[in-house]
Design an enzyme around this catalytic site. Sequence first.
Site, PDB file in Angstrom:
ATOM      1  N   VAL A 198     -13.342  -5.698  -2.085  1.00 48.83           N
ATOM      2  CA  VAL A 198     -11.788  -5.788  -2.914  1.00 48.83           C
ATOM      3  C   VAL A 198     -11.909  -4.467  -2.635  1.00 48.83           C
ATOM      4  O   VAL A 198     -10.931  -3.341  -2.497  1.00 48.83           O
ATOM      5  CB  VAL A 198     -12.170  -5.549  -4.951  1.00 48.83           C
ATOM      6  N   CYS A 199     -12.990  -3.526  -2.801  1.00 49.53           N
ATOM      7  CA  CYS A 199     -12.988  -1.509  -2.051  1.00 49.53           C
ATOM      8  C   CYS A 199     -11.774  -1.092  -1.158  1.00 49.53           C
ATOM      9  O   CYS A 199     -11.062  -1.012  -1.180  1.00 49.53           O
ATOM     10  CB  CYS A 199     -14.477  -0.927  -1.861  1.00 49.53           C
ATOM     11  N   PRO A 200     -11.583  -2.134  -0.145  1.00 50.43           N
ATOM     12  CA  PRO A 200     -10.954  -1.835   1.194  1.00 50.43           C
ATOM     13  C   PRO A 200      -9.764  -1.881   1.100  1.00 50.43           C
ATOM     14  O   PRO A 200      -8.793  -1.313   0.981  1.00 50.43           O
ATOM     15  CB  PRO A 200     -11.408  -2.615   2.593  1.00 50.43           C
ATOM     16  N   GLU A 203      -7.766  -2.098  -2.267  1.00 52.95           N
ATOM     17  CA  GLU A 203      -7.581  -0.481  -3.041  1.00 52.95           C
ATOM     18  C   GLU A 203      -7.639   1.096  -2.105  1.00 52.95           C
ATOM     19  O   GLU A 203      -6.512   1.577  -2.778  1.00 52.95           O
ATOM     20  CB  GLU A 203      -7.863  -0.178  -3.596  1.00 52.95           C
ATOM     21  N   LEU A 204      -8.303   1.457  -1.544  1.00 47.19           N
ATOM     22  CA  LEU A 204      -8.465   2.316  -0.408  1.00 47.19           C
ATOM     23  C   LEU A 204      -7.647   2.351   0.334  1.00 47.19           C
ATOM     24  O   LEU A 204      -6.639   3.901   0.397  1.00 47.19           O
ATOM     25  CB  LEU A 204     -10.314   2.635   0.134  1.00 47.19           C
TER      26      LEU A 204
END
Length: 187
Positions: free
Chosen positions: A46-48, A50-51
């Site tokens: 999920v992090c990439p 969002e970033l």
Amino acid sequence: MALINTEIKPFSATAFKEGKFVDISEADVKGKWAIFFFYPADFTFVCPTELEDLADLYGDFQKLGVEIFSVSTDTHFSHKAWHDTSPAIGKINYYMVGDQSGTITNNFDVMRPGVGLADRATFLVDPDGVIQFMEITSEGVGRNATELLRKTKAAQYVRNNPGEVCPAKWEEGEKTLAPSLDLVGKI
């Protein structure tokens, strides 16, 4: 979790930004708007997304005088490796802060106890170093940079227009409210 309207605490860290390692501290935040965008870990799922979403709107945030600091407990070396290998992360031009000591993550009270990872959390800090809003979501729920941009514009409007507040779904240029006794019970 009573961090709203409190001043950020001192910190120092190394970040990866535009191909370089740079040292940062709370002094780099004072005098400007800043977003601290905490995420659990590099090389995840999920992090990439969002970033990358945030990277796509970074220019819009900069036009508002807002600097972005993405923060995880990974090292700045890990951030560089991720930036160099991921097409999504390769778009990032904002600060990727390595917080392996956990100082910043603990200062913002978003360290997962016993895990050593940050919660998925967002904080908007005003030019006085005061936290104006925060959002924390569960592990599997990604954030929306467009909504973060809207909230940032609302916070800046309220700061620049004392006595006015922004209602739900407020967009730049729309009508605001001026709280008063006459307005009570009329909305």
